[in-house]
Motif scaffolding. Structure first.
Motif, PDB file in Angstrom:
ATOM      1  N   ASN A   1       0.833  -1.211   0.000  1.00 47.50           N
ATOM      2  CA  ASN A   1       0.000   0.000   0.000  1.00 47.50           C
ATOM      3  C   ASN A   1       0.865   1.257   0.000  1.00 47.50           C
ATOM      4  O   ASN A   1       0.444   2.314   0.440  1.00 47.50           O
TER       5      ASN A   1
ATOM      6  N   GLU B   1      -3.597   6.707  -3.692  1.00 51.59           N
ATOM      7  CA  GLU B   1      -4.775   6.856  -2.828  1.00 51.59           C
ATOM      8  C   GLU B   1      -5.867   5.859  -3.202  1.00 51.59           C
ATOM      9  O   GLU B   1      -6.569   5.341  -2.336  1.00 51.59           O
TER      10      GLU B   1
ATOM     11  N   ARG C   1      -4.904   2.561  -1.766  1.00 49.34           N
ATOM     12  CA  ARG C   1      -5.019   2.540  -0.308  1.00 49.34           C
ATOM     13  C   ARG C   1      -6.459   2.396   0.164  1.00 49.34           C
ATOM     14  O   ARG C   1      -6.715   1.828   1.221  1.00 49.34           O
ATOM     15  N   THR C   2      -7.420   2.918  -0.626  1.00 48.83           N
ATOM     16  CA  THR C   2      -8.806   2.756  -0.204  1.00 48.83           C
ATOM     17  C   THR C   2      -9.265   1.309  -0.358  1.00 48.83           C
ATOM     18  O   THR C   2     -10.224   0.901   0.271  1.00 48.83           O
TER      19      THR C   2
ATOM     20  N   MET D   1      -5.080  -1.868   6.356  1.00 53.62           N
ATOM     21  CA  MET D   1      -3.833  -2.243   7.014  1.00 53.62           C
ATOM     22  C   MET D   1      -3.991  -2.184   8.528  1.00 53.62           C
ATOM     23  O   MET D   1      -4.556  -1.242   9.071  1.00 53.62           O
TER      24      MET D   1
ATOM     25  N   LEU E   1     -13.974   7.982  10.246  1.00 52.03           N
ATOM     26  CA  LEU E   1     -13.142   8.999   9.578  1.00 52.03           C
ATOM     27  C   LEU E   1     -12.926   8.676   8.105  1.00 52.03           C
ATOM     28  O   LEU E   1     -13.161   9.512   7.226  1.00 52.03           O
ATOM     29  N   GLY E   2     -12.462   7.451   7.845  1.00 50.48           N
ATOM     30  CA  GLY E   2     -12.209   7.058   6.454  1.00 50.48           C
ATOM     31  C   GLY E   2     -13.465   7.071   5.600  1.00 50.48           C
ATOM     32  O   GLY E   2     -13.507   7.734   4.564  1.00 50.48           O
TER      33      GLY E   2
ATOM     34  N   TRP F   1     -14.712  10.802   4.957  1.00 49.72           N
ATOM     35  CA  TRP F   1     -13.871  11.732   4.196  1.00 49.72           C
ATOM     36  C   TRP F   1     -13.363  11.149   2.898  1.00 49.72           C
ATOM     37  O   TRP F   1     -13.110  11.877   1.951  1.00 49.72           O
ATOM     38  N   VAL F   2     -13.159   9.830   2.860  1.00 48.80           N
ATOM     39  CA  VAL F   2     -12.613   9.237   1.634  1.00 48.80           C
ATOM     40  C   VAL F   2     -13.737   8.674   0.775  1.00 48.80           C
ATOM     41  O   VAL F   2     -13.821   8.930  -0.421  1.00 48.80           O
TER      42      VAL F   2
ATOM     43  N   LYS G   1     -16.920   9.370   1.234  1.00 54.69           N
ATOM     44  CA  LYS G   1     -18.020  10.343   1.205  1.00 54.69           C
ATOM     45  C   LYS G   1     -19.346   9.717   1.632  1.00 54.69           C
ATOM     46  O   LYS G   1     -20.410  10.057   1.104  1.00 54.69           O
TER      47      LYS G   1
ATOM     48  N   ARG H   1     -11.653  -0.571  12.081  1.00 53.41           N
ATOM     49  CA  ARG H   1     -11.446   0.676  11.339  1.00 53.41           C
ATOM     50  C   ARG H   1     -11.087   0.395   9.882  1.00 53.41           C
ATOM     51  O   ARG H   1     -11.591   1.035   8.963  1.00 53.41           O
ATOM     52  N   SER H   2     -10.217  -0.602   9.685  1.00 53.36           N
ATOM     53  CA  SER H   2      -9.857  -0.957   8.317  1.00 53.36           C
ATOM     54  C   SER H   2     -11.058  -1.528   7.574  1.00 53.36           C
ATOM     55  O   SER H   2     -11.284  -1.222   6.406  1.00 53.36           O
TER      56      SER H   2
ATOM     57  N   MET I   1     -13.682   0.571   5.633  1.00 55.28           N
ATOM     58  CA  MET I   1     -13.411   1.056   4.277  1.00 55.28           C
ATOM     59  C   MET I   1     -13.798   0.018   3.242  1.00 55.28           C
ATOM     60  O   MET I   1     -13.592   0.208   2.051  1.00 55.28           O
TER      61      MET I   1
ATOM     62  N   SER J   1      -2.947   4.947   5.181  1.00 55.24           N
ATOM     63  CA  SER J   1      -3.469   3.640   4.804  1.00 55.24           C
ATOM     64  C   SER J   1      -4.991   3.650   4.688  1.00 55.24           C
ATOM     65  O   SER J   1      -5.578   2.768   4.079  1.00 55.24           O
TER      66      SER J   1
ATOM     67  N   GLN K   1      -6.370  16.301   4.248  1.00 56.81           N
ATOM     68  CA  GLN K   1      -7.237  15.614   5.225  1.00 56.81           C
ATOM     69  C   GLN K   1      -6.411  15.061   6.386  1.00 56.81           C
ATOM     70  O   GLN K   1      -6.796  15.173   7.542  1.00 56.81           O
TER      71      GLN K   1
END
Lengths: 256, 363
Positions: free
Chosen positions: A64, A89, A92-93, A97, A116-117, A120-121, A123, A165-166, A169, B266, B273
């Protein structure tokens, strides 16, 4: 770059989610990884082991792009990793990890760490992200801690939060970098149990670990690395019962 | 996970000589012979100093009398302050118009108090400030609603001090953060610019910057163009403070573990951000104490504008003392100013401690 960089298929035609070809990496003059070839199919579970300093963490960190490789190709989910930040990026999405030291964000609550992910990533609307986060917290058996801060949790709980958390995503691959090495012995099992559940659900996983019990029961393939090379790889049964290489035998005799 | 089971044994109280008033005295004031000696000496010194000061300040003093009444007394002449208060506070702002800066300051104070509560840190806060600032500027400058125009060179005293200090701090902080990020940038041009800026500004005293802004800078402007003097001083203060803030913030950024950057990376967060959501909230929290130090000196340093002939609250007090009627009462006036500066600084440092406590999340 080349044609692979622009391929945008959802699952690559060859069925490979990760394709590493002839990859080399140097830290300054030091040749950390040498001629790495690694093909990972969807839903495959791979355990990477080897002595410390053998380059196993560096290898998965290259996947990654937490580390940059200097030669060869790394193609993840049809996107080739290069200096192009957009591609990095994007990869990574798709790649989750889990770190040895959890690396949760201490200023955010557990729930905020998870959302958070997605917010913001990806949406995702906040309400939806919250619901999904709670679902994954249930999954790692820790939903009642959602409004606490990471500093208030034990190591094992923090690592399970990090896994959740991972997962939020919705990654196609999960990388685990020695996920139990920083834990007290009594907490290792709760983390491994979550990882086993995840494997049973069909997650593609690359796990760097010294937990050979986990490798035996979960892995489709065990890889042994030494001095920056992949020395040997095989099914767990063959790998543990019938190691081919002298270095593998020595390593196994030391840890088993 | 679960709390350990409560121990099943009797807990004894500590010996009486170790706790309470007696214990505290023994442990802190009389624990060795030389500490006992120091305690006695300190008490003697206090006895020598405190009662005379008390007598001077409170018993033999006058509080609000004409200047003549102060000539025959032994104690303090506090009258110098109430008798001149409107000049000390408002300086050369025209008589009869002084309600305008008065209301502006109250408005400012209200906004600051409102902003202290973290619950109010929303978009609407920005709107309140915008409305507040426009109102304040209108009140100060006038020219509408029948208020006569008051040029900025008549702005003086407390409103000037507050304005220079508050905008100095508020504008310097984000600029400092940007400079800190720039100094850590991998792009050589940006990095060099930031390093040169920070080192140059830190290499000169604020006084010389103020001089440059008031004397040298106008020389470079084309004929007929002039930039307001107060504004130039304000900009000098902002640029100066930002350089110091930048280095403090950089320290906070360096204290961040690499794992935090990697975790953010990651997840697929991009640079801005990562900084905004993960790194800066933590780094800025770490540097609250040193930042406060810089903001406090920025506040106090506003009094240096006196050298470019701006009349802040320190200077208006000095002008008062140069009136023959009131010369000789500088001790009283300066004590009053010291108390004013102390209250402002103490409120700021109290608030920073509260903020630190609120932002603490364990670990």
């Amino acid at each position: 770059m080349n044609e692979t960089a622009n391929r945008k298929t959802e699952t690559p035609a060859d069925g490979l989610i990760i394709d590493v070809r002839g990859m080399h990496k140097w830290y300054g003059d030091f040749h950390v990884l040498s001629d790495i070839n690694l093909q990972v199919k969807l839903k495959e579970r791979i355990v990477i082991c080897g002595p410390s300093g053998s380059g196993k963490s560096t290898l998965i960190r290259c996947i990654n792009r937490l580390e940059e490789h200097q030669r060869g190709q790394i193609i993840v989910n049809g996107t080739e990793l290069s200096k192009d930040i957009k591609n990095i990026e994007k990869v990574r999405t798709e790649v989750g990890m889990v770190f040895q030291h959890f690396n949760l964000f201490p200023h955010l609550t557990i729930l905020e760490n998870l959302t958070l992910g997605p917010i913001w990533v990806r949406k995702t609307p906040k309400k939806e992200a919250d619901e999904m986060a709670m679902m994954y917290l249930e999954k790692v058996h820790i939903a009642e801690q959602a409004l606490k801060y990471p500093g208030q949790l034990s190591g094992g709980q923090q690592q399970r939060v990090a896994i959740a958390r991972s997962l939020c995503m919705k990654p196609k691959v999960m990388l685990f970098d020695e996920p139990t090495s920083a834990l007290d012995p009594e907490m290792i099992k709760e983390v491994l149990d979550v990882m086993i559940e995840l494997a049973e659900e069909g997650m593609t996983m690359l796990v760097v670990t010294h937990e050979m019990g986990f490798a035996k029961s979960v892995a489709d393939r065990v890889m042994f690395m030494d001095y920056g090379e992949i020395v040997e790889q095989n099914t767990p049964q063959e790998f543990f019962d019938n190691p081919q290489h002298e270095r593998t035998k020595l390593f196994l005799s030391q840890i088993l | 996970m679960t709390n350990p089971p409560a121990a099943k044994r009797a807990y004894l109280k500590p010996p009486i000589t170790e706790v309470g008033v007696i214990g505290w005295l023994r442990n802190n004031l009389f624990n060795t012979w030389y500490n006992s000696l120091l305690t006695v000496l300190a008490l003697l010194l206090l006895w020598q100093v405190v009662p005379p000061f008390f007598k001077w300040a409170f018993i033999d003093s006058v509080w609000n009398s004409p200047a003549e009444a102060c000539r025959d007394i032994e104690g303090a002449c506090w009258s110098v302050i109430p008798q001149n208060i409107s000049f000390i506070i408002f300086g050369f702002f025209p008589d009869g118009q002084q309600w305008r800066p008065g209301i502006a300051m109250l408005l400012l104070l209200g906004l600051v108090i409102f902003s202290k509560d973290r619950k109010h840190w929303k978009k609407s806060l920005g709107i309140y400030w915008l409305v507040g600032l426009v109102t304040m500027a209108t009140l100060m400058y006038g020219g509408v609603f029948g208020m006569p125009v008051v040029e900025t060179d008549q702005w003086s005293g407390l409103p000037l001090t507050f304005m220079l200090a508050l905008f100095g701090m508020v504008a310097a902080y984000p600029l400092g953060v940007l400079l800190a990020l720039g100094r850590r940038s991998t792009m050589p041009a940006i990095k060099t610019i930031c390093v040169v800026y920070i080192e140059m500004i830190r290499g000169v005293p604020l006084i010389s910057l103020l001089f440059m802004s008031s004397v040298m800078f106008p020389l470079f402007l084309p004929e007929g163009v002039s930039i307001d003097k107060v504004l130039r001083a304000q900009v000098a203060i902002i640029l100066f403070t930002a350089a110091y803030i930048a280095e403090v913030v950089r320290g906070g950024l360096q204290a961040m573990e690499r794992g935090q950057f990697e975790a953010a990376d990651s997840l697929g967060l991009n640079y801005s951000q990562t900084m905004r959501l993960v790194i800066l909230p933590q780094a800025l929290k770490i540097v609250i104490p040193p930042s406060l130090g810089i903001l406090l000196s920025a506040f106090k340093d506003t009094s240096l504008v006196v050298i470019i002939a701006l009349y802040d609250v320190l200077k208006t007090t000095k002008v008062t003392l140069s009136n023959p009627k009131w010369t000789g009462f500088s001790t009283e006036a300066y004590i009053f100013l010291a108390i004013f500066y102390f209250i402002c600084c103490y409120a700021m440092s109290n608030y920073s401690r509260k903020l630190e406590k609120e932002l603490h999340t364990g670990r």
